[in-house]
Design a protein around this motif. Structure first.
Motif, PDB file in Angstrom:
ATOM      1  N   ASN A  29     -14.134  21.762  48.064  1.00 31.04           N
ATOM      2  CA  ASN A  29     -14.414  20.614  48.915  1.00 31.04           C
ATOM      3  C   ASN A  29     -13.472  19.459  48.619  1.00 31.04           C
ATOM      4  N   VAL A  82     -26.743  17.842  54.861  1.00 29.11           N
ATOM      5  CA  VAL A  82     -25.763  17.748  53.781  1.00 29.11           C
ATOM      6  C   VAL A  82     -26.430  17.064  52.598  1.00 29.11           C
ATOM      7  N   GLU A 109     -25.760  15.289  48.723  1.00 27.09           N
ATOM      8  CA  GLU A 109     -24.813  14.712  47.761  1.00 27.09           C
ATOM      9  C   GLU A 109     -25.603  14.355  46.503  1.00 27.09           C
ATOM     10  N   GLY A 113     -18.393  23.021  53.113  1.00 28.72           N
ATOM     11  CA  GLY A 113     -18.699  22.267  54.323  1.00 28.72           C
ATOM     12  C   GLY A 113     -19.066  23.143  55.500  1.00 28.72           C
ATOM     13  N   THR A 150     -19.664  17.030  49.293  1.00 33.21           N
ATOM     14  CA  THR A 150     -18.552  17.321  50.195  1.00 33.21           C
ATOM     15  C   THR A 150     -17.253  16.622  49.820  1.00 33.21           C
ATOM     16  N   GLU A 184     -20.094   8.782  50.324  1.00 35.95           N
ATOM     17  CA  GLU A 184     -19.732   9.983  51.072  1.00 35.95           C
ATOM     18  C   GLU A 184     -20.826  10.356  52.071  1.00 35.95           C
ATOM     19  N   ARG A 199     -20.410   8.335  55.145  1.00 36.30           N
ATOM     20  CA  ARG A 199     -19.294   8.859  55.947  1.00 36.30           C
ATOM     21  C   ARG A 199     -19.723  10.088  56.742  1.00 36.30           C
ATOM     22  N   GLN A 200     -20.437  10.991  56.106  1.00 35.86           N
ATOM     23  CA  GLN A 200     -20.846  12.211  56.801  1.00 35.86           C
ATOM     24  C   GLN A 200     -21.755  11.898  57.992  1.00 35.86           C
ATOM     25  N   ARG A 243     -15.651  11.096  58.157  1.00 32.95           N
ATOM     26  CA  ARG A 243     -15.587  11.985  57.003  1.00 32.95           C
ATOM     27  C   ARG A 243     -14.183  12.107  56.429  1.00 32.95           C
ATOM     28  N   VAL A 295     -23.907  16.226  61.566  1.00 35.15           N
ATOM     29  CA  VAL A 295     -24.810  15.796  60.499  1.00 35.15           C
ATOM     30  C   VAL A 295     -25.801  14.779  61.046  1.00 35.15           C
ATOM     31  N   ALA A 315     -28.641  13.223  55.885  1.00 33.48           N
ATOM     32  CA  ALA A 315     -27.985  13.437  54.596  1.00 33.48           C
ATOM     33  C   ALA A 315     -28.922  12.966  53.487  1.00 33.48           C
TER      34      ALA A 315
END
Length: 395
Positions: free
Chosen positions: A183, A285, A287, A322, A330, A351, A354-355, A360, A368, A371
């Protein structure tokens, strides 16, 4: 004791609080610059990216380990900001989630309209040794006199215990490290941009048995930041934003466990998902805070993606890329991007924004909508004292 901790009154929701302007200041292995320089850079970039004048910011939350002798108060003068709300969150890998909760409540209550949450640290040649030597009173009194210093020893202790308890193998930890490196190849700020193979992971030297070289984060310098405000403020400024659907934090969870194998997420995940009105199956997603792979596995379990003790099998059946199953860290996470002190605790949240907003930089995940970001901090030999998590939603 556990029952008492899990039957607290439900927290109020976060209404129309949103996050915007995710900013990363590129990491450096070493820097002669101060933490103040990195914090100033991230503040300047927040203003540039958002298009807001400095005078519009009336709240600030700061996380840093290397800002001494200053605190957040001294930083206000150096940044030239006049504020009506200020906080300083020295909680390491949980700093971003705790900062977010504090800032969100301040915005909800009207104590501030726009809060800048920033984290930054420098890394000079001897910074990391000095930091670990004075990390906590527990470390000074009960760890260093016996020859055990720094996080490698602590996480070796936790990792060995987890392996004995639940059957995790080195290959399982290695799979996470390899996936995160894959990633990171798409993340422009990652300090490690060379592909990593499982064979390379398994043949790397032992640092503190069973911890291997690629299990360890690399200290570095850098900064991260984002803005917290109401949805109307973001729309007025024309900013893409992520909605804050839920957030929790917990400190000193399960103090009677002789060795940590679970964190505060296990106590608060139901409340988190209730706030967000979703379940683990709806998360697109994830993180997590990842200073060592074992803490990823603990978070997979405690956040409800698998049962306690089932993370090794969960790792074996997912790709973590991803475009694959269970997109995870990611950007590459700290294991491939680096750990810029307290900013490392912000990496996943920035992050995640951003997703959700489509801005991104790391591995691409399609469409997405939700998250989940989690944090973990303040390791005192056999346990981390702070944990937190948040769920972000798209418009």
């Amino acid at each position: 004791m556990t029952d008492d901790l899990t039957t607290t009154s439900p927290a109020a929701g976060y209404d129309d609080v949103v996050l915007a302007a995710p900013v990363s200041i590129p990491y450096q292995r070493y820097s002669i610059k101060s933490a103040h320089w990195f914090l100033g850079k991230v503040m300047a970039e927040l203003l540039r990216q958002s298009g807001l004048p400095k005078s519009r910011l009336d709240g600030l939350c700061v996380a840093s380990f290397t800002m001494a002798p200053d605190t957040a108060v001294g930083l206000t003068q150096q940044l030239g900001v006049t504020l009506r709300w200020l906080d300083h969150i020295p909680m390491g890998g949980a700093s971003a989630l705790v900062s977010l909760r504090r800032a969100a409540r301040a915005v909800q209550c009207g104590d501030a309209r726009i809060v800048a949450c920033i984290a930054g640290d420098t890394n000079q040649v001897d910074t990391f040794r000095q930091s670990t030597a004075s990390f906590s009173r527990a470390a000074q009194d009960a760890v260093y006199p016996y020859g055990g210093g720094g996080p490698n020893v602590s996480f070796a202790f936790l990792t060995a215990y987890y392996m004995r308890m639940f059957g995790a193998r080195p290959e399982d930890f290695g799979k996470l490290c390899v996936a995160q490196r894959d990633n990171a190849l798409r993340f422009p700020y990652a300090l490690f941009r060379k592909p990593l193979t499982l064979d390379e992971y398994l043949s790397s030297r032992i640092i503190a048995d069973p911890i291997r070289l690629f299990d360890c984060v690399m200290p570095c310098a850098g900064a991260e930041g984002f803005l917290v405000m109401r949805r109307a403020e973001a729309e007025r400024a024309g900013l893409p934003y992520a909605r804050l659907l839920g957030a929790v934090e917990r400190h000193n969870p399960f103090p009677d466990d002789p060795i940590q194998y679970r964190g505060g997420w296990a106590l608060d995940r139901d409340a988190l998902y209730r706030q967000a009105s979703i379940g683990p199956e709806d998360v697109d997603v994830v993180e997590t805070y990842d200073d060592y792979p074992v803490i990823n596995m603990i978070q997979f379990e405690d956040l409800g993606f698998c049962k306690k003790g089932e993370a090794p099998e969960f790792v074996r059946r997912n790709t973590f890329h991803g475009g694959g199953s269970f997109p995870f860290n990611t950007s590459g996470g700290q294991l491939s991007v680096g750990q810029a002190g307290a900013a490392g605790g912000f990496l996943g949240l920035v992050e995640g924004i951003r997703q959700v907003t489509g801005a991104r930089l790391g591995a691409l995940v399609d469409d997405v909508q939700h998250a989940l970001i989690s944090g973990f901090g303040m390791m005192n030999y056999d346990r981390g004292l702070c944990s937190g998590a948040a769920i972000l939603g798209a418009k």
